[in-house]
Design a protein around this motif. Structure first.
Motif, PDB file in Angstrom:
ATOM      1  N   LEU A 248       0.811  -1.217   0.000  1.00  0.00           N
ATOM      2  CA  LEU A 248       0.000   0.000   0.000  1.00  0.00           C
ATOM      3  C   LEU A 248       0.848   1.272   0.000  1.00  0.00           C
ATOM      4  O   LEU A 248       0.314   2.376  -0.146  1.00  0.00           O
ATOM      5  CB  LEU A 248      -0.931   0.011   1.219  1.00  0.00           C
ATOM      6  N   ASN A 249       2.164   1.148   0.149  1.00  0.00           N
ATOM      7  CA  ASN A 249       3.040   2.313   0.143  1.00  0.00           C
ATOM      8  C   ASN A 249       3.145   2.901  -1.263  1.00  0.00           C
ATOM      9  O   ASN A 249       3.144   2.172  -2.253  1.00  0.00           O
ATOM     10  CB  ASN A 249       4.439   1.945   0.632  1.00  0.00           C
ATOM     11  N   TYR A 250       3.260   4.219  -1.339  1.00  0.00           N
ATOM     12  CA  TYR A 250       3.426   4.860  -2.651  1.00  0.00           C
ATOM     13  C   TYR A 250       3.980   6.269  -2.473  1.00  0.00           C
ATOM     14  O   TYR A 250       3.908   6.867  -1.379  1.00  0.00           O
ATOM     15  CB  TYR A 250       2.098   4.922  -3.407  1.00  0.00           C
ATOM     16  N   ILE A 356     -13.858   8.672   4.884  1.00  0.00           N
ATOM     17  CA  ILE A 356     -13.900   7.595   3.895  1.00  0.00           C
ATOM     18  C   ILE A 356     -13.140   8.046   2.655  1.00  0.00           C
ATOM     19  O   ILE A 356     -13.407   9.117   2.104  1.00  0.00           O
ATOM     20  CB  ILE A 356     -15.356   7.243   3.532  1.00  0.00           C
ATOM     21  N   ASN A 357     -12.202   7.235   2.231  1.00  0.00           N
ATOM     22  CA  ASN A 357     -11.389   7.532   1.057  1.00  0.00           C
ATOM     23  C   ASN A 357     -11.347   6.278   0.200  1.00  0.00           C
ATOM     24  O   ASN A 357     -10.801   5.250   0.619  1.00  0.00           O
ATOM     25  CB  ASN A 357      -9.964   7.924   1.484  1.00  0.00           C
ATOM     26  N   GLY A 358     -11.953   6.315  -0.989  1.00  0.00           N
ATOM     27  CA  GLY A 358     -12.022   5.114  -1.820  1.00  0.00           C
ATOM     28  C   GLY A 358     -11.695   5.389  -3.274  1.00  0.00           C
ATOM     29  O   GLY A 358     -11.934   6.488  -3.783  1.00  0.00           O
ATOM     30  N   THR A 359     -11.155   4.364  -3.949  1.00  0.00           N
ATOM     31  CA  THR A 359     -10.811   4.465  -5.370  1.00  0.00           C
ATOM     32  C   THR A 359     -11.199   3.174  -6.082  1.00  0.00           C
ATOM     33  O   THR A 359     -10.953   2.076  -5.572  1.00  0.00           O
ATOM     34  CB  THR A 359      -9.296   4.694  -5.566  1.00  0.00           C
ATOM     35  N   ALA A 360     -11.814   3.323  -7.244  1.00  0.00           N
ATOM     36  CA  ALA A 360     -12.054   2.189  -8.144  1.00  0.00           C
ATOM     37  C   ALA A 360     -11.353   2.523  -9.463  1.00  0.00           C
ATOM     38  O   ALA A 360     -11.472   3.641  -9.960  1.00  0.00           O
ATOM     39  CB  ALA A 360     -13.548   1.981  -8.372  1.00  0.00           C
ATOM     40  N   PHE A 361     -10.602   1.555 -10.015  1.00  0.00           N
ATOM     41  CA  PHE A 361      -9.848   1.840 -11.239  1.00  0.00           C
ATOM     42  C   PHE A 361      -9.812   0.612 -12.148  1.00  0.00           C
ATOM     43  O   PHE A 361      -9.922  -0.533 -11.697  1.00  0.00           O
ATOM     44  CB  PHE A 361      -8.424   2.299 -10.906  1.00  0.00           C
ATOM     45  N   TYR A 362      -9.635   0.893 -13.429  1.00  0.00           N
ATOM     46  CA  TYR A 362      -9.529  -0.172 -14.426  1.00  0.00           C
ATOM     47  C   TYR A 362      -8.292   0.101 -15.257  1.00  0.00           C
ATOM     48  O   TYR A 362      -8.194   1.143 -15.925  1.00  0.00           O
ATOM     49  CB  TYR A 362     -10.762  -0.216 -15.323  1.00  0.00           C
ATOM     50  N   ASP A 363      -7.318  -0.820 -15.194  1.00  0.00           N
ATOM     51  CA  ASP A 363      -6.066  -0.682 -15.940  1.00  0.00           C
ATOM     52  C   ASP A 363      -6.195  -1.395 -17.284  1.00  0.00           C
ATOM     53  O   ASP A 363      -6.644  -2.549 -17.352  1.00  0.00           O
ATOM     54  CB  ASP A 363      -4.912  -1.274 -15.128  1.00  0.00           C
ATOM     55  N   LEU A 364      -5.802  -0.699 -18.353  1.00  0.00           N
ATOM     56  CA  LEU A 364      -5.946  -1.236 -19.702  1.00  0.00           C
ATOM     57  C   LEU A 364      -4.826  -2.182 -20.102  1.00  0.00           C
ATOM     58  O   LEU A 364      -4.944  -2.894 -21.107  1.00  0.00           O
ATOM     59  CB  LEU A 364      -5.999  -0.078 -20.713  1.00  0.00           C
ATOM     60  N   ASP A 403      -2.692   0.592  -7.402  1.00  0.00           N
ATOM     61  CA  ASP A 403      -2.745   0.800  -8.849  1.00  0.00           C
ATOM     62  C   ASP A 403      -1.362   1.003  -9.447  1.00  0.00           C
ATOM     63  O   ASP A 403      -1.217   1.222 -10.642  1.00  0.00           O
ATOM     64  CB  ASP A 403      -3.658   1.974  -9.202  1.00  0.00           C
ATOM     65  N   TYR A 404      -0.301   0.941  -8.612  1.00  0.00           N
ATOM     66  CA  TYR A 404       1.059   1.070  -9.134  1.00  0.00           C
ATOM     67  C   TYR A 404       1.651  -0.280  -9.533  1.00  0.00           C
ATOM     68  O   TYR A 404       2.305  -0.410 -10.555  1.00  0.00           O
ATOM     69  CB  TYR A 404       1.972   1.728  -8.083  1.00  0.00           C
ATOM     70  N   ASP A 405       1.411  -1.300  -8.690  1.00  0.00           N
ATOM     71  CA  ASP A 405       2.004  -2.615  -8.981  1.00  0.00           C
ATOM     72  C   ASP A 405       0.966  -3.743  -8.937  1.00  0.00           C
ATOM     73  O   ASP A 405       1.329  -4.918  -9.040  1.00  0.00           O
ATOM     74  CB  ASP A 405       3.132  -2.923  -7.999  1.00  0.00           C
ATOM     75  N   SER A 406      -0.321  -3.409  -8.751  1.00  0.00           N
ATOM     76  CA  SER A 406      -1.427  -4.378  -8.743  1.00  0.00           C
ATOM     77  C   SER A 406      -1.336  -5.388  -7.613  1.00  0.00           C
ATOM     78  O   SER A 406      -1.973  -6.445  -7.666  1.00  0.00           O
ATOM     79  CB  SER A 406      -1.491  -5.124 -10.095  1.00  0.00           C
TER      80      SER A 406
END
Length: 443
Positions: A248-250, A356-364, A403-406
């Protein structure tokens, strides 16, 4: 006598005052300052310093005509003298008080005046002398009293004693923090040990600011409601841990951020150029990111009429980025990602809050998302304000895919969070108050 006159001409009037009033000059320590608002014929604010010498009257002619006795004030921005500002500070002198009138504000500068986060303030230039006489004296020149007013005393009064009302503070937070300061936050904590990992210490921070904040004071800064001219600023978002393997570090640093925002700051269009990586810089990429940010209605209300706390509305961010992944140990590649984010600060009664802090993402990319799945990560924080201080005790749960290294990770953190919106005079003063309370308890 001729020699004294020669000195007055050569070195200025202060020499004459010192020679004339040296024997009866005392230090006048002021303890009260008041802020008076004027809305007639243009908005202005007046800072009035009360002397408490009710039986004496100020010789206003003496103060106005002599440089050594005329107070001087200047406008500051973040504690530094402002250059190129349209704001004017004029000395005012009456029979019972003196002060400074501040005028020619823009709308934005009115909201920032004396605010603690981005402070436009007023400071006194130098020490000066005040001459008094008895209010009922038939011949004032036979009974003058001289006092020296220290600039440090006045400046401390302005900095420590003047406050903004709750309604002004709410207006300030709504108008300014919705632009970019709401994201300025820091929390620190401890992730307790688990069967698979030792205890670790975690720092999470988001910092955003303009490159040259003092330009907000310039004459051509406008009223802050233009939607055609973008704001340029830099930003840093990071989560660091003593456990460098924590997925979770970034670290995300954006040297270029451009933001176009609506007249009421409720909507914002952002474009930024960033470099994103994990803590060890093993996985890293350069990204060009575009997003649309908006404020939506509140979902819940956990306050009451007796606990009437400011409620920041949920902030939704929808965007897409193109990136170039140049991580260690792989062939560099280019791809893209779409995402949606939610930030929601929920006050609960008087001293508690949920964040509350949330993210949803889709990597191509097939490299990072071979299964072509939608991924999420989120954090839920329960916070309780610590009395007197600007800190909150927090219990924070984080979970999801980076979202950096999945990679997937989760952790529980116990720690402290700094509250940038709290109106307090300084952490040093707060710490002293806490220590005094602890001493009393021990006693």
């Amino acid at each position: 006598m001729k020699f004294r006159i020669f000195l007055c001409v050569l070195f200025g009037l202060p020499v004459c005052f010192d020679a004339k009033a040296q024997s009866d000059t005392s230090i006048l320590k002021l303890t009260n300052v008041y802020l008076v608002e004027n809305t007639v014929n243009g908005f202005s604010l007046k800072l009035e310093f009360k002397t408490g010498l009710d039986s004496l009257l100020i010789d206003d002619e003496y103060m106005l005509l002599n440089d050594a006795s005329k107070p001087g004030f200047h406008v500051t921005y973040q504690g530094v003298a402002s250059k190129g500002s349209c704001i004017e500070a004029h000395t005012t002198i009456g029979h019972s008080d003196f002060g400074v009138k501040v005028e020619k504000f823009t709308d934005k500068q009115i909201r920032l005046f004396l605010a603690k986060d981005v402070q436009i303030g007023v400071q006194c230039d130098k020490d000066f002398m005040v001459r008094y006489h008895l209010a009922n004296a038939k011949k004032p020149e036979t009974g003058y009293h001289y006092f020296i007013v220290r600039a440090d005393n006045l400046n401390a009064l302005i900095t420590n004693s003047l406050t903004i009302s709750d309604s002004d503070r709410s207006s300030y937070v709504t108008a300014i923090n919705n632009y970019y300061y709401f994201e300025n936050k820091v929390d620190v904590g401890v992730a307790p040990s688990t069967p698979g990992a030792a205890t670790s210490y975690v720092l999470s921070a988001t910092i955003r600011n303009k490159y040259i904040p003092s330009k907000m004071m310039s004459c051509n800064a406008g009223d802050g409601v233009s939607t055609s001219k973008p704001q340029l600023f830099w930003s840093l978002a990071t989560r660091l841990s003593t456990n460098q393997a924590d997925s979770l570090n970034y670290i995300s640093f954006s040297p270029i951020n451009l933001a176009w925002y609506s007249r009421n700051f409720a909507r914002q269009l952002n474009i930024k150029l960033s470099n994103e990586s994990d803590e060890t810089f093993t996985n890293k990429r350069a990204a060009l990111d575009g997003s649309f940010q908006t404020i939506i209605p509140n979902f819940v209300n956990f306050t009451t009429p007796q606990d009437d706390r400011l409620r920041l509305k949920p902030i939704v961010n929808i965007g897409a980025k193109g990136y170039y992944d140049y991580s260690n140990g792989i062939d560099a590649f280019a791809s893209g990602q779409g995402y949606a984010k939610l930030y929601y600060y929920i006050p609960v009664y008087n001293h508690y809050s949920f964040i509350i802090n949330g993210t949803a993402f889709y990597d191509l990319s097939t490299q990072r998302n071979p299964g072509h799945r939608l991924s999420t990560n989120y954090s839920v924080t329960v916070a309780s304000e610590l009395p007197v201080t600007g800190f909150k005790a927090i219990l924070k749960y984080e979970n999801g895919k980076s979202d950096y290294d999945s990679k997937t990770g989760s952790t529980v953190i116990i720690g402290l969070m700094m509250d940038f919106l709290k109106d307090h005079k300084g952490l040093a003063d707060d710490a002293a108050k806490v220590q005094n309370k602890l001493s009393n308890l021990k006693g």
